[in-house]
Design an enzyme around this catalytic site. Structure first.
Site, short mmCIF file in Angstrom:
data_model
loop_
_atom_site.label_atom_id
_atom_site.label_comp_id
_atom_site.label_asym_id
_atom_site.label_seq_id
_atom_site.Cartn_x
_atom_site.Cartn_y
_atom_site.Cartn_z
N SER A 178 0.96 -1.25 0.18
CA SER A 178 0.32 -0.12 0.11
C SER A 178 1.05 1.34 0.20
O SER A 178 1.92 1.13 0.46
CB SER A 178 -0.73 0.06 1.18
OG SER A 178 -1.50 1.26 1.28
N TYR A 187 -2.86 -1.53 10.56
CA TYR A 187 -3.00 -1.60 8.97
C TYR A 187 -1.64 -1.22 8.54
O TYR A 187 -0.99 -1.95 7.72
CB TYR A 187 -4.03 -1.02 8.48
CG TYR A 187 -4.31 -1.15 7.10
CD1 TYR A 187 -4.76 -2.26 6.61
CD2 TYR A 187 -3.92 -0.01 6.13
CE1 TYR A 187 -4.68 -2.34 4.90
CE2 TYR A 187 -4.04 -0.17 4.77
CZ TYR A 187 -4.35 -1.42 4.19
OH TYR A 187 -4.27 -1.56 2.92
N1 LIG Z 1 -8.62 -0.55 -1.66
C1 LIG Z 1 -7.42 0.29 -1.43
O1 LIG Z 1 -7.62 1.61 -1.36
C2 LIG Z 1 -6.11 -0.38 -0.94
C3 LIG Z 1 -5.13 0.48 -1.08
C4 LIG Z 1 -3.67 -0.13 -0.82
C5 LIG Z 1 -3.74 -1.65 -0.45
N2 LIG Z 1 -5.01 -2.25 -0.58
C6 LIG Z 1 -4.42 -3.86 -0.53
O2 LIG Z 1 -5.14 -4.37 -1.35
C7 LIG Z 1 -5.48 -5.74 -0.91
C8 LIG Z 1 -6.91 -6.10 -1.61
O3 LIG Z 1 -7.95 -5.26 -0.88
P1 LIG Z 1 -8.98 -4.68 -1.61
O4 LIG Z 1 -9.04 -3.04 -1.64
O5 LIG Z 1 -9.42 -5.37 -2.74
O6 LIG Z 1 -10.24 -4.95 -0.36
P2 LIG Z 1 -11.42 -5.99 -0.54
O7 LIG Z 1 -12.37 -5.67 -1.55
O8 LIG Z 1 -12.16 -5.83 0.81
O9 LIG Z 1 -10.67 -7.48 -0.70
C9 LIG Z 1 -10.18 -8.10 0.47
C10 LIG Z 1 -9.79 -9.41 0.05
O10 LIG Z 1 -9.29 -10.24 0.91
C11 LIG Z 1 -9.99 -11.33 1.31
N3 LIG Z 1 -9.77 -11.60 2.69
C12 LIG Z 1 -9.64 -10.97 3.86
N4 LIG Z 1 -9.41 -11.60 5.02
C13 LIG Z 1 -9.22 -13.09 4.63
C14 LIG Z 1 -8.75 -14.00 5.32
N5 LIG Z 1 -8.76 -14.11 6.72
N6 LIG Z 1 -8.68 -15.13 4.61
C15 LIG Z 1 -8.91 -15.07 3.41
N7 LIG Z 1 -9.13 -13.96 2.59
C16 LIG Z 1 -9.31 -12.90 3.24
C17 LIG Z 1 -11.49 -11.11 1.31
O11 LIG Z 1 -12.02 -12.19 1.17
P3 LIG Z 1 -13.17 -12.97 2.09
O12 LIG Z 1 -13.78 -11.78 2.78
O13 LIG Z 1 -14.40 -13.72 1.33
O14 LIG Z 1 -12.48 -13.66 3.05
C18 LIG Z 1 -11.30 -10.20 -0.03
O15 LIG Z 1 -11.43 -11.07 -1.11
C19 LIG Z 1 -5.24 -5.73 0.56
O16 LIG Z 1 -4.27 -6.42 0.89
C20 LIG Z 1 -5.22 -4.30 0.93
O17 LIG Z 1 -4.66 -3.75 1.93
C21 LIG Z 1 -6.10 -1.85 -0.92
#
Ligand SMILES: NC(=O)c1ccc[n+]([C@@H]2O[C@H](COP(=O)([O-])OP(=O)(O)OC[C@H]3O[C@@H](n4cnc5c(N)ncnc54)[C@H](OP(=O)(O)O)[C@@H]3O)[C@@H](O)[C@H]2O)c1
Length: 246
Positions: A138, A151
């Site tokens: 991130s 986080y």
């Molecule tokens: N969106 C942003 O602004 C942003 C910015 C920087 C970095 N990121 C990073 O990008 C990555 C993806 O996030 P996103 O933004 O796409 O959020 P998201 O839509 O909430 O997706 C998160 C994913 O992680 C899975 N997950 C969470 N806990 C889990 C567990 N214990 N076991 C297995 N799967 C799990 C969720 O699946 P289930 O709930 O079905 O388990 C979901 O598929 C993360 O690492 C996040 O920190 C996001």
């Protein structure tokens, strides 16, 4: 990195960035396996994209991580790329008593799981063609938002871990990538919002994926997409300005 002909395991593919990567990699001619805790989501995705391979797995549970690695080597031995994408984002307010269970689960999901999966998968990946580990960190790895203290610390730890992994594996065939997204409009943080239709905003996920795929194609081992690049360049100097916005 070759963007087609791979077998790719993406953790956390039930929504957001993981799902968008899955769709894009399928379009590019790869076999894609996604994981997540929500079985109904995995089923709905499979109904829409029959070629995708799904696996229910809670990465916060060490036994399920071990089971996932064994399942991959038994059922999908061609897997040559691991994308450590699954993540959760909670608020931690040190002016009150913290919920230690929540802190532990955030650290387990965002940091310990990728550490464990790297260790479980490196022997497997090393025997494959064009192997890679891709860690999704991130922009907040470089400059924390204080109220998301844990986080941001997990993401800083993931950045550091990626540097060490890349160094340790430099004599092997396993390439280690880091992609630092900016704010992307996904479900991240939904579990802490009462209004589930509200998001934290950010760029459309398709725009992020376009930048990330271009970086992977060009073998850019560390990529900060969009506004993350500014955070990486300015690091601590931007901390006060960023935090005054919240
Ligand atoms: N969106 C942003 O602004 C942003 C910015 C920087 C970095 N990121 C990073 O990008 C990555 C993806 O996030 P996103 O933004 O796409 O959020 P998201 O839509 O909430 O997706 C998160 C994913 O992680 C899975 N997950 C969470 N806990 C889990 C567990 N214990 N076991 C297995 N799967 C799990 C969720 O699946 P289930 O709930 O079905 O388990 C979901 O598929 C993360 O690492 C996040 O920190 C996001």
């Amino acid at each position: 990195m070759n963007l087609s002909g791979n077998t790719i395991l993406i953790t956390g593919g039930t929504s957001g960035i993981g799902l968008a990567f899955a769709e894009e990699f399928i379009k590019e001619g790869n076999t894609v396996i996604i994981t997540g805790r929500r079985e109904d989501r995995l089923k709905a995705i499979k109904d829409r994209l029959p070629q995708i391979i799904t696996k229910v797995s809670d990465l916060a549970d060490a036994a399920q991580r071990i089971e996932l690695a064994a399942w991959i080597s038994e059922n999908h031995p061609d897997t040559n790329i691991l994308i450590n994408n699954a993540g959760v984002q909670y608020i931690t307010d040190f002016r009150k008593a913290i919920d230690l269970g929540k802190v532990q689960s955030e650290i387990e999901t965002n940091f310990i799981a990728p550490v464990h999966l790297a260790s479980l998968f490196i022997p497997h990946l090393s025997s494959k063609q064009n192997p890679a580990i891709i860690n999704i960190t991130s922009g907040l790895a470089f400059v924390p938002i204080a109220f998301m203290a844990i986080y941001c610390a997990t993401k800083a730890a993931m950045h550091s871990l990626t540097l060490s992994l890349r160094y340790q594996l430099k004599e092997t065939s396993v390439k280690v990538f880091e992609i630092a997204p900016p704010s992307v409009d996904t479900e991240l943080g939904h579990d802490r919002r009462e209004d589930k239709t509200q998001t934290h905003g950010g760029i459309p996920v398709g725009e992020f994926i376009e930048g990330a795929m271009a970086a992977l194609k060009n073998d850019e081992y560390e990529t900060a997409v969009g506004q993350s690049a500014g955070l990486r360049e300015k690091r601590e100097s931007i901390f006060d300005r960023l935090n005054s916005m919240f």
